[in-house]
Motif scaffolding. Structure first.
Motif, PDB file in Angstrom:
ATOM      1  N   ARG A   1       9.717 -11.575  -2.113  1.00  0.00           N
ATOM      2  CA  ARG A   1       9.278 -12.941  -1.817  1.00  0.00           C
ATOM      3  C   ARG A   1       8.092 -12.828  -0.868  1.00  0.00           C
ATOM      4  NH1 ARG A   1      10.902 -17.958  -2.842  1.00  0.00           N
ATOM      5  NH2 ARG A   1      10.522 -19.622  -1.319  1.00  0.00           N
ATOM      6  N   VAL A   2       6.911 -13.273  -1.328  1.00  0.00           N
ATOM      7  CA  VAL A   2       5.675 -12.982  -0.609  1.00  0.00           C
ATOM      8  C   VAL A   2       4.932 -14.251  -0.242  1.00  0.00           C
ATOM      9  CG1 VAL A   2       5.457 -10.749  -1.765  1.00  0.00           C
ATOM     10  CG2 VAL A   2       4.297 -12.731  -2.728  1.00  0.00           C
ATOM     11  N   LEU A   3       4.228 -14.177   0.893  1.00  0.00           N
ATOM     12  CA  LEU A   3       3.317 -15.243   1.316  1.00  0.00           C
ATOM     13  C   LEU A   3       1.903 -14.782   1.024  1.00  0.00           C
ATOM     14  CD1 LEU A   3       3.231 -18.011   2.966  1.00  0.00           C
ATOM     15  CD2 LEU A   3       2.469 -16.571   4.875  1.00  0.00           C
ATOM     16  N   VAL A   4       1.101 -15.625   0.376  1.00  0.00           N
ATOM     17  CA  VAL A   4      -0.295 -15.310   0.094  1.00  0.00           C
ATOM     18  C   VAL A   4      -1.160 -16.250   0.926  1.00  0.00           C
ATOM     19  CG1 VAL A   4      -2.077 -15.088  -1.662  1.00  0.00           C
ATOM     20  CG2 VAL A   4       0.302 -14.579  -2.249  1.00  0.00           C
ATOM     21  N   THR A   5      -1.805 -15.701   1.968  1.00  0.00           N
ATOM     22  CA  THR A   5      -2.723 -16.517   2.759  1.00  0.00           C
ATOM     23  C   THR A   5      -4.066 -16.567   2.032  1.00  0.00           C
ATOM     24  OG1 THR A   5      -3.660 -14.712   4.084  1.00  0.00           O
ATOM     25  CG2 THR A   5      -1.588 -15.682   4.845  1.00  0.00           C
TER      26      THR A   5
ATOM     27  N   ARG B   1      -1.262 -15.450  -9.634  1.00  0.00           N
ATOM     28  CA  ARG B   1      -0.808 -15.378 -11.029  1.00  0.00           C
ATOM     29  C   ARG B   1      -0.320 -13.980 -11.403  1.00  0.00           C
ATOM     30  NH1 ARG B   1      -3.493 -19.911 -10.894  1.00  0.00           N
ATOM     31  NH2 ARG B   1      -3.331 -21.473 -12.566  1.00  0.00           N
ATOM     32  N   ALA B   2      -1.010 -12.963 -10.916  1.00  0.00           N
ATOM     33  CA  ALA B   2      -0.588 -11.594 -11.201  1.00  0.00           C
ATOM     34  C   ALA B   2       0.769 -11.294 -10.566  1.00  0.00           C
ATOM     35  CB  ALA B   2      -1.645 -10.609 -10.693  1.00  0.00           C
ATOM     36  N   LEU B   3       0.992 -11.804  -9.371  1.00  0.00           N
ATOM     37  CA  LEU B   3       2.282 -11.618  -8.707  1.00  0.00           C
ATOM     38  C   LEU B   3       3.404 -12.293  -9.489  1.00  0.00           C
ATOM     39  CD1 LEU B   3       1.157 -12.282  -5.039  1.00  0.00           C
ATOM     40  CD2 LEU B   3       2.100 -10.118  -5.878  1.00  0.00           C
ATOM     41  N   LEU B   4       3.145 -13.511  -9.941  1.00  0.00           N
ATOM     42  CA  LEU B   4       4.157 -14.235 -10.715  1.00  0.00           C
ATOM     43  C   LEU B   4       4.463 -13.505 -12.013  1.00  0.00           C
ATOM     44  CD1 LEU B   4       2.885 -17.893 -10.158  1.00  0.00           C
ATOM     45  CD2 LEU B   4       4.943 -16.858  -9.171  1.00  0.00           C
ATOM     46  N   GLN B   5       3.436 -12.995 -12.673  1.00  0.00           N
ATOM     47  CA  GLN B   5       3.639 -12.245 -13.906  1.00  0.00           C
ATOM     48  C   GLN B   5       4.471 -10.995 -13.671  1.00  0.00           C
ATOM     49  OE1 GLN B   5      -0.131 -11.430 -15.812  1.00  0.00           O
ATOM     50  NE2 GLN B   5      -0.164 -13.398 -16.857  1.00  0.00           N
ATOM     51  N   ALA B   6       4.332 -10.398 -12.491  1.00  0.00           N
ATOM     52  CA  ALA B   6       5.067  -9.176 -12.157  1.00  0.00           C
ATOM     53  C   ALA B   6       6.480  -9.463 -11.664  1.00  0.00           C
ATOM     54  CB  ALA B   6       4.295  -8.373 -11.110  1.00  0.00           C
ATOM     55  N   GLY B   7       6.850 -10.757 -11.588  1.00  0.00           N
ATOM     56  CA  GLY B   7       8.214 -11.112 -11.230  1.00  0.00           C
ATOM     57  C   GLY B   7       8.458 -11.370  -9.759  1.00  0.00           C
ATOM     58  N   HIS B   8       7.405 -11.452  -8.960  1.00  0.00           N
ATOM     59  CA  HIS B   8       7.572 -11.738  -7.538  1.00  0.00           C
ATOM     60  C   HIS B   8       7.639 -13.244  -7.284  1.00  0.00           C
ATOM     61  CE1 HIS B   8       6.917  -7.530  -6.516  1.00  0.00           C
ATOM     62  NE2 HIS B   8       5.888  -7.537  -7.357  1.00  0.00           N
ATOM     63  N   GLU B   9       8.250 -13.629  -6.188  1.00  0.00           N
ATOM     64  CA  GLU B   9       8.298 -15.040  -5.770  1.00  0.00           C
ATOM     65  C   GLU B   9       7.153 -15.277  -4.787  1.00  0.00           C
ATOM     66  OE1 GLU B   9      12.352 -16.670  -4.927  1.00  0.00           O
ATOM     67  OE2 GLU B   9      12.905 -14.546  -5.051  1.00  0.00           O
ATOM     68  N   VAL B  10       6.410 -16.368  -5.010  1.00  0.00           N
ATOM     69  CA  VAL B  10       5.159 -16.580  -4.271  1.00  0.00           C
ATOM     70  C   VAL B  10       5.182 -17.887  -3.498  1.00  0.00           C
ATOM     71  CG1 VAL B  10       2.659 -16.841  -4.483  1.00  0.00           C
ATOM     72  CG2 VAL B  10       3.862 -15.237  -5.975  1.00  0.00           C
TER      73      VAL B  10
ATOM     74  N   GLU C   1      10.889 -19.614   4.673  1.00  0.00           N
ATOM     75  CA  GLU C   1      10.718 -19.190   3.282  1.00  0.00           C
ATOM     76  C   GLU C   1      11.259 -17.786   3.012  1.00  0.00           C
ATOM     77  OE1 GLU C   1       9.840 -20.888   0.785  1.00  0.00           O
ATOM     78  OE2 GLU C   1       8.815 -22.663   1.602  1.00  0.00           O
ATOM     79  N   ARG C   2      11.833 -17.167   4.053  1.00  0.00           N
ATOM     80  CA  ARG C   2      12.440 -15.836   3.895  1.00  0.00           C
ATOM     81  C   ARG C   2      11.442 -14.822   3.308  1.00  0.00           C
ATOM     82  NH1 ARG C   2      15.421 -16.329  -0.039  1.00  0.00           N
ATOM     83  NH2 ARG C   2      15.018 -18.500  -0.584  1.00  0.00           N
ATOM     84  N   ILE C   3      10.271 -14.806   3.905  1.00  0.00           N
ATOM     85  CA  ILE C   3       9.188 -13.964   3.403  1.00  0.00           C
ATOM     86  C   ILE C   3       9.449 -12.488   3.728  1.00  0.00           C
ATOM     87  CG2 ILE C   3       6.725 -13.455   3.614  1.00  0.00           C
ATOM     88  CD1 ILE C   3       7.393 -16.052   2.085  1.00  0.00           C
ATOM     89  N   GLU C   4       9.182 -11.629   2.744  1.00  0.00           N
ATOM     90  CA  GLU C   4       9.365 -10.183   2.896  1.00  0.00           C
ATOM     91  C   GLU C   4       8.050  -9.427   3.036  1.00  0.00           C
ATOM     92  OE1 GLU C   4      12.757  -8.745   0.130  1.00  0.00           O
ATOM     93  OE2 GLU C   4      11.871 -10.520  -0.850  1.00  0.00           O
ATOM     94  N   ALA C   5       6.956 -10.022   2.590  1.00  0.00           N
ATOM     95  CA  ALA C   5       5.651  -9.365   2.663  1.00  0.00           C
ATOM     96  C   ALA C   5       4.568 -10.426   2.615  1.00  0.00           C
ATOM     97  CB  ALA C   5       5.465  -8.374   1.516  1.00  0.00           C
ATOM     98  N   VAL C   6       3.382 -10.075   3.127  1.00  0.00           N
ATOM     99  CA  VAL C   6       2.238 -10.985   3.151  1.00  0.00           C
ATOM    100  C   VAL C   6       1.054 -10.313   2.468  1.00  0.00           C
ATOM    101  CG1 VAL C   6       0.600 -12.239   4.601  1.00  0.00           C
ATOM    102  CG2 VAL C   6       3.011 -12.084   5.284  1.00  0.00           C
ATOM    103  N   LEU C   7       0.339 -11.080   1.635  1.00  0.00           N
ATOM    104  CA  LEU C   7      -0.955 -10.663   1.101  1.00  0.00           C
ATOM    105  C   LEU C   7      -1.999 -11.573   1.732  1.00  0.00           C
ATOM    106  CD1 LEU C   7       1.296 -10.285  -1.383  1.00  0.00           C
ATOM    107  CD2 LEU C   7      -0.718  -9.311  -2.474  1.00  0.00           C
ATOM    108  N   HIS C   8      -2.956 -10.962   2.419  1.00  0.00           N
ATOM    109  CA  HIS C   8      -3.831 -11.712   3.329  1.00  0.00           C
ATOM    110  C   HIS C   8      -5.260 -11.789   2.807  1.00  0.00           C
ATOM    111  CE1 HIS C   8      -5.650 -13.311   6.840  1.00  0.00           C
ATOM    112  NE2 HIS C   8      -5.936 -12.182   7.451  1.00  0.00           N
ATOM    113  N   PHE C   9      -5.657 -13.003   2.343  1.00  0.00           N
ATOM    114  CA  PHE C   9      -7.003 -13.255   1.831  1.00  0.00           C
ATOM    115  C   PHE C   9      -7.762 -14.280   2.654  1.00  0.00           C
ATOM    116  CE2 PHE C   9      -4.349 -11.945  -1.699  1.00  0.00           C
ATOM    117  CZ  PHE C   9      -5.114 -10.981  -2.320  1.00  0.00           C
TER     118      PHE C   9
END
Length: 329
Positions: free
Chosen positions: A2-6, A18-27, A65-73
């Motif tokens: 379960r990831v947060l995308v800034t 979209r790539a994360l969703l396709q790979a089965g991650h929660e965004v 949101e019980r975030i496990e990882a962040v992708l920072h843009f």
């Protein structure tokens, strides 16, 4: 995970979503929409129109949101503006990232994928550029990204942050179906500027310098399809999810394309002729900027699928032709 995308509503961020969703991650997306577009996001995912510099609020969201990882843009990225407004860039880019990793500590989130830039290398003497090349950024934007990489290394050593930093030059192209693409308020990137010229939205495209020591006299730059970049971010996230160590990777084509090559490819793809003007060199423009991606290919198995120049331009053209006014249409 379960990831947060800034910055997830921005050009690269929205493709990564979209790539994360396709790979089965929660965004979950966190974006103040200063340069992003709400329309670039698929429906049904949690979205927070917030600023990452508000640490307390960011911590609340990470926990809720019980975030496990962040992708920072989330960053400002206009090179020219960065030289005119350095305070703005240090405040947003460096200050925003400090706020983010502080919130991550408070919420016990350890994994971070950082969107960096090959601008940290400045004007390298050798190419393709390796991750071990000296870092001497020539503009404030690149310096803020290099400062952030140092910040991440310090947080990793002191607090156990685990991160992957991805350095790349020119993201280009669009989602193959043409549903999302590149739409900046102030456009500085070559491919969309050319395509806007092909659409008649600009009078001409300018070539800045035709006397460089390259095959056709014009600058050579690295172009990577935005979907291939997105896949690299997914691989970096999954590397951290497996307990992988901190890494810095370049993302590059390892060959590069000249300005004239991009223009001629665009004329072929669009089947339209348009005016091309030759202009003097711009100060600080190196002849060749091409990054090696050998390390990420070997370690994470990254294999670009759409980064042939014609494919990049075809996908970008599909988006610009369908949405000539960008997300405003």
């Amino acid at each position: 995970m379960r990831v947060l995308v800034t910055g997830g509503a921005g050009y690269i961020g929205s493709h990564v979503v979209r790539a994360l969703l396709q790979a089965g991650h929660e965004v979950v997306v966190y974006d103040n929409l200063s340069t992003g577009h709400r329309q670039a996001l698929p429906g049904g995912i949690p979205f927070y129109e917030e600023d990452i510099r508000v640490t307390e609020r960011l911590t609340e969201v990470l926990l809720a949101e019980r975030i496990e990882a962040v992708l920072h843009f989330a960053a400002l990225s206009l090179v020219g503006e960065s030289m005119q407004e350095p305070q703005k860039y240090y405040d947003n880019n460096v200050g925003g990232t400090l706020s983010l990793v502080t919130a991550m500590r408070q919420a016990h989130v350890e994994n971070l994928v950082f969107s960096s830039t090959a601008a940290v290398y400045g004007e390298p003497e050798k190419w393709p550029i390796l991750e071990t090349a000296p870092t001497f950024p020539t503009n404030v934007y690149g310096r803020t990204k290099l400062v952030i990489e140092g910040l991440l290394a310090d947080f990793a050593a002191a607090y156990g942050l685990r991160y992957v930093s991805l350095r790349y030059f020119n993201a280009a192209g669009a989602w193959p179906e043409g549903t999302i693409g590149e739409d900046h308020g102030t456009e500085t990137h070559l491919v969309p500027l050319i395509l806007k010229t092909a659409l008649g939205q600009r009078k001409a495209i300018s070539i800045f310098g035709t006397d460089y020591a390259t095959a056709d006299g014009t600058c050579i730059r690295d172009y990577i399809h935005v979907c291939d970049l997105a896949q690299a971010h997914v691989l970096a996230l999954e590397h951290l999810g497996r307990g992988g160590e901190c890494r810095i990777y370049n993302l590059g084509s390892e060959q590069g394309f000249s300005v004239r090559q991009v223009i001629e490819t665009a004329k072929k793809v669009t089947q339209r002729d348009f005016a091309v003007e030759e202009a003097p060199r711009r100060a600080g423009d190196p002849a060749v900027l091409v990054a090696s991606s050998a390390k990420i290919r070997q370690e994470l198995g990254w294999q670009p699928q759409r980064s042939e120049l014609e494919t990049i331009v075809e996908d970008a053209w599909r988006w610009h032709k369908a949405q000539p006014g960008g997300y405003g249409d």
